[in-house]
Design an enzyme around this catalytic site. Structure first.
Site, short mmCIF file in Angstrom:
data_model
loop_
_atom_site.label_atom_id
_atom_site.label_comp_id
_atom_site.label_asym_id
_atom_site.label_seq_id
_atom_site.Cartn_x
_atom_site.Cartn_y
_atom_site.Cartn_z
N GLU A 198 1.04 -1.24 0.01
CA GLU A 198 -0.01 -0.06 0.02
C GLU A 198 0.95 1.15 -0.07
O GLU A 198 1.91 1.35 0.83
CB GLU A 198 -0.88 0.06 1.29
CG GLU A 198 -1.70 1.09 1.39
CD GLU A 198 -2.71 0.80 2.81
OE1 GLU A 198 -3.53 1.55 2.78
OE2 GLU A 198 -2.42 -0.16 3.47
N LYS A 239 -9.13 2.51 -2.02
CA LYS A 239 -9.36 1.91 -0.90
C LYS A 239 -10.79 2.23 -0.82
O LYS A 239 -11.46 3.32 -0.40
CB LYS A 239 -8.43 2.12 0.06
CG LYS A 239 -8.59 1.67 1.51
CD LYS A 239 -7.29 2.18 2.25
CE LYS A 239 -7.20 1.00 3.61
NZ LYS A 239 -5.88 1.44 4.40
N CYS A 299 -5.66 -3.34 2.04
CA CYS A 299 -5.49 -3.42 3.83
C CYS A 299 -6.84 -3.44 4.30
O CYS A 299 -7.30 -4.75 4.52
CB CYS A 299 -4.42 -2.05 4.12
SG CYS A 299 -4.02 -2.30 5.79
N SER A 354 0.07 -2.81 7.25
CA SER A 354 -0.27 -3.53 8.47
C SER A 354 0.95 -3.65 9.55
O SER A 354 1.93 -4.21 9.14
CB SER A 354 -0.79 -5.02 8.21
OG SER A 354 -1.27 -5.36 9.61
N SER A 373 -7.32 -60.77 9.66
CA SER A 373 -6.41 -61.53 8.96
C SER A 373 -4.84 -61.21 9.45
O SER A 373 -4.05 -62.01 8.70
CB SER A 373 -6.63 -60.93 7.67
OG SER A 373 -6.29 -59.54 7.37
N GLY A 374 -4.60 -60.38 10.16
CA GLY A 374 -3.33 -59.80 10.54
C GLY A 374 -3.07 -58.69 9.49
O GLY A 374 -1.80 -58.43 9.71
N ASN A 397 -25.36 -63.82 12.75
CA ASN A 397 -26.94 -64.45 12.79
C ASN A 397 -26.99 -65.26 14.03
O ASN A 397 -28.08 -65.01 14.93
CB ASN A 397 -27.22 -65.26 11.45
CG ASN A 397 -27.71 -64.35 10.38
OD1 ASN A 397 -27.58 -64.68 9.20
ND2 ASN A 397 -27.84 -63.02 10.66
N GLY A 403 -25.80 -60.53 15.85
CA GLY A 403 -24.90 -59.16 15.76
C GLY A 403 -24.79 -58.73 14.47
O GLY A 403 -25.53 -59.25 13.34
N TRP A 412 -10.68 -53.42 -5.91
CA TRP A 412 -9.84 -54.52 -5.33
C TRP A 412 -10.60 -55.13 -4.06
O TRP A 412 -10.19 -54.96 -3.00
CB TRP A 412 -8.44 -54.29 -4.94
CG TRP A 412 -7.53 -55.16 -4.57
CD1 TRP A 412 -6.80 -55.48 -3.58
CD2 TRP A 412 -6.86 -56.05 -5.60
NE1 TRP A 412 -6.18 -56.49 -3.36
CE2 TRP A 412 -6.00 -56.77 -4.72
CE3 TRP A 412 -6.96 -56.30 -7.01
CZ2 TRP A 412 -5.22 -57.86 -5.25
CZ3 TRP A 412 -6.30 -57.31 -7.34
CH2 TRP A 412 -5.40 -57.89 -6.57
N SER A 463 -22.55 -47.17 -13.59
CA SER A 463 -21.93 -48.46 -13.37
C SER A 463 -21.25 -48.73 -15.00
O SER A 463 -20.04 -49.39 -14.97
CB SER A 463 -22.40 -49.53 -12.84
OG SER A 463 -22.86 -49.37 -11.44
#
Length: 636
Positions: free
Chosen positions: A46, A115, A170, A197, A352-353, A451, A455, A470, A622
């Site tokens: 400015e 301004k 500003c 500023s 599965s780990g 079942n 749950g 995947w 799709s």
């Protein structure tokens, strides 16, 4: 400007208060230096031609005449340069003095912006000298040319359709309704702010917050240039705090208390992509604006800004920890609600780990703890078969025991062999039938166990797998609630690591660390020498690449050529461009052909800005054709 990138600069020059000749020399010098750095748009502070702290000298004709002559000199000395500069100066129009920004380009003054908001409080007393600017545009004569004067000016170029910039000064930013709001809703993608500023304690933090938030809510680039060393220090100090922000992110920032020029590229395609996605962002009021055409050459822009390799993962450790806790809370809260709503007595999870089932079980434990239910009501089922290794089996068992959940082991080898007999399949043929039979057998067992116990089955598949398809259709693809559906593979690793660092159990920490070190695999093919033989990333490609492709395609609608360009920069130390392109072809082919799996996803919580739920973020036929994407990929 290829791919919507425009190189910009925010500069603070050394000045002497009221010494327009000295200041002009430095302005011209920094503009020429910016041109060497391939900058297309540079913003200076400015009133930089005179200095902001001139006080009552602003009312002196000598200073004002000199400022105008300095502007004309800058225009003439930079006329052959392919750059647009925004420069601050005091300027008289109709016998009123205004605090202005001049936009110069190609040897012409393209516009003068006054301004709008003149501060007159605390250390500021601008109304003593300056009149309040107006939005309406009129035309004034400067050096024999008709120049638009007013706040409502949009600067555009034929070289890049997405490059539209406007100016505020500003205090305009600090007001309740900054002019930049109107500018952006009229189509401006870049806002230039010329500022002076001053510094007081913690003001830099508030200033940064304003710049960040304005760029975020307006989906714009914001170039903020502030006065610095050289301004009068009679009562104030100015630090030259320059920032360039994009959609809430500070891309470049100068060191305070040093007069610096900072450079970066704004991604205008990205910003426009965000606006297109938001149906609450409306382009309005364009009829109140004057459009000014800039002379700019269409050239490739070298990308020097940082391109994050893992856009789903915060690079800062503290932010990553905070994000991890937040995501785990979202996942567990979603599961908690579903368990209570369905009045499920237990949660059933196939372990599965591997990473995905590990995260799902950690989320389930959090959900049960928050409800106050016994962890024994979480049934972790391990189902070893042909491809299970001792390492993953041991980790799955130890993990479940460390968490105090109920562990059930159901070996599915005999059942799958019987299934091969039923469908007359050769068990020595390791084809897709061989693999998917195991995946579907596991899902059937999980559903039936749920079942038995009253749950629900908790899905473990992640968003990266959903993007690539995947997953075995009606196998691991299916569950009653998919807690990982919104979490990409690259992020899952950090979430599990976060939990490993949080736990007080040495056994659990040890197990989680080993799971993190285990190659990603569905383990559907027999191991070799006791080791995992089927490594997912050798088949479909590195998940860090696919997550990168997914993020930029989904988040911003970027074209393959742009994503490839960014990936080549981000992964230049890891992958050759040719390798990246080959995996990108795999990504697009699989993404389009596997949409049918995403179209019937189980419910699952969204955790980030990218999600694939057919009920929410991603609604795609799709059978949509990928032809035009494939065609572009073949040209790269």
């Amino acid at each position: 400007m290829k791919d919507g990138f425009v190189r910009c600069a925010s500069a603070t020059i050394d000045i002497r208060v009221a010494d327009t000749e000295y200041n002009t020399e430095n302005i011209i010098s920094v503009i020429k230096e910016a041109v060497k750095n391939k900058v297309k748009l540079i913003v200076l502070p400015e009133l930089c031609i005179t200095g902001y702290t001139c006080g009552d000298l602003f009312l002196q004709k000598v200073l004002l005449d000199s400022a105008e002559q300095s502007l004309i000199r800058i225009v003439n000395d930079t006329k052959s340069l392919d750059i647009t500069a925004v420069i601050g100066l005091p300027y008289v129009v109709n016998q009123k003095l205004y605090n202005c920004a001049a936009v110069i380009n190609g040897g012409h003054i393209k516009g003068i912006i006054p301004k709008m908001n003149i501060p007159n409080h605390s250390e500021f007393y601008e109304t003593r000298h300056f009149a309040q600017g107006k939005r309406e545009v009129q035309y004034i004569d400067i050096n024999g040319e008709s120049v638009p004067f007013g706040a409502n000016i949009l600067f555009k170029t034929k070289a890049c359709a997405d490059f539209v910039f406007a100016v505020e000064i500003c205090e305009d930013l600090w007001t309740v309704l900054p002019p930049s709001v109107s500018h952006a809703t009229a189509g401006a993608t870049v806002i230039a702010n010329l500022s002076a500023s001053n510094e007081v304690i913690a003001k830099d933090e508030y200033r940064e917050m304003l710049v960040r938030s304005q760029s975020a809510k307006l989906y714009c680039g914001y170039i903020y240039s502030s006065a610095g060393y050289g301004e009068s220090t009679t009562d104030l100090v100015f630090s030259g705090d320059n920032m360039i922000a994009e959609n809430g992110t500070i891309l470049a920032r100068s060191r305070r208390f040093t007069n610096e020029c900072v450079y970066t590229e704004l991604d205008l395609e990205r910003l426009v992509g965000e606006r297109k996605k938001s149906n609450t962002y409306h382009i309005t009021g364009t009829e109140n604006y004057v459009n000014v055409l800039l002379d700019m050459k269409a050239e490739d822009t070298e990308i020097t800004r940082h391109v994050e390799k893992q856009p789903f993962v915060p690079s800062d450790n503290k932010k990553r920890e905070k994000r991890s806790e937040e995501i785990l809370s979202i996942q567990s809260m979603g599961l908690k609600k579903r368990l209570e709503h369905t009045r499920s007595k237990v949660a059933v999870i196939g372990v599965s780990g591997g990473l995905d089932s590990t995260l799902a079980l950690l989320v389930a434990v959090r959900a049960f703890d928050s409800i106050g239910k016994d962890r024994k009501d979480i049934i972790a089922v391990t189902m070893p078969c042909f491809g299970t290794t001792d390492r993953t089996y041991t980790n799955a068992v130890n993990f479940a025991k460390s968490l105090g959940v109920t562990l059930r082991e159901i070996n599915i080898k005999d059942a799958v062999i019987q299934h091969f007999r039923d469908i007359d399949h050769n068990p020595d043929d390791y084809d897709v039938t061989y693999e998917n039979s195991q995946a579907r057998a596991r899902t059937m067992i999980l559903m039936d166990v749920a079942n038995q116990c009253g749950g629900m089955v908790i899905g473990t598949g992640d968003m990266s797998e959903l993007a690539l398809g995947w997953a075995t259709y009606n196998g691991d693809h299916m569950s009653m609630y998919g807690v990982n559906a919104g979490v990409p593979k690259t992020l899952i690793r950090y979430l599990v690591d976060y939990e490993a660092h949080r736990t007080n159990s040495d056994e659990l920490k040890k197990t989680l660390k080993d799971i993190l070190d285990t190659p990603v695999s569905p383990e559907l093919l027999p191991p070799k020498d006791g080791q995992i033989s089927q490594k997912t990333e050798h088949i479909v490609g590195p998940y860090e690449l696919h997550d990168f492709f997914l993020y930029h395609m989904m988040r911003f609608g970027s074209a393959p050529k742009k994503i490839l360009r960014l990936a080549a920069i981000a992964f230049r130390s890891e992958y050759d461009r040719t390798v990246i392109l080959e995996w990108m072809k795999v990504f697009y082919r699989r993404f389009f052909t596997q949409q049918f799996k995403r179209s019937c996803l189980p419910d699952g919580p969204k955790v980030g800005s990218v999600a694939l739920s057919p009920r929410g973020d991603w609604r795609m036929p799709s059978d949509a054709s990928s032809q035009i994407w494939a065609k572009e990929l073949e040209t790269l």
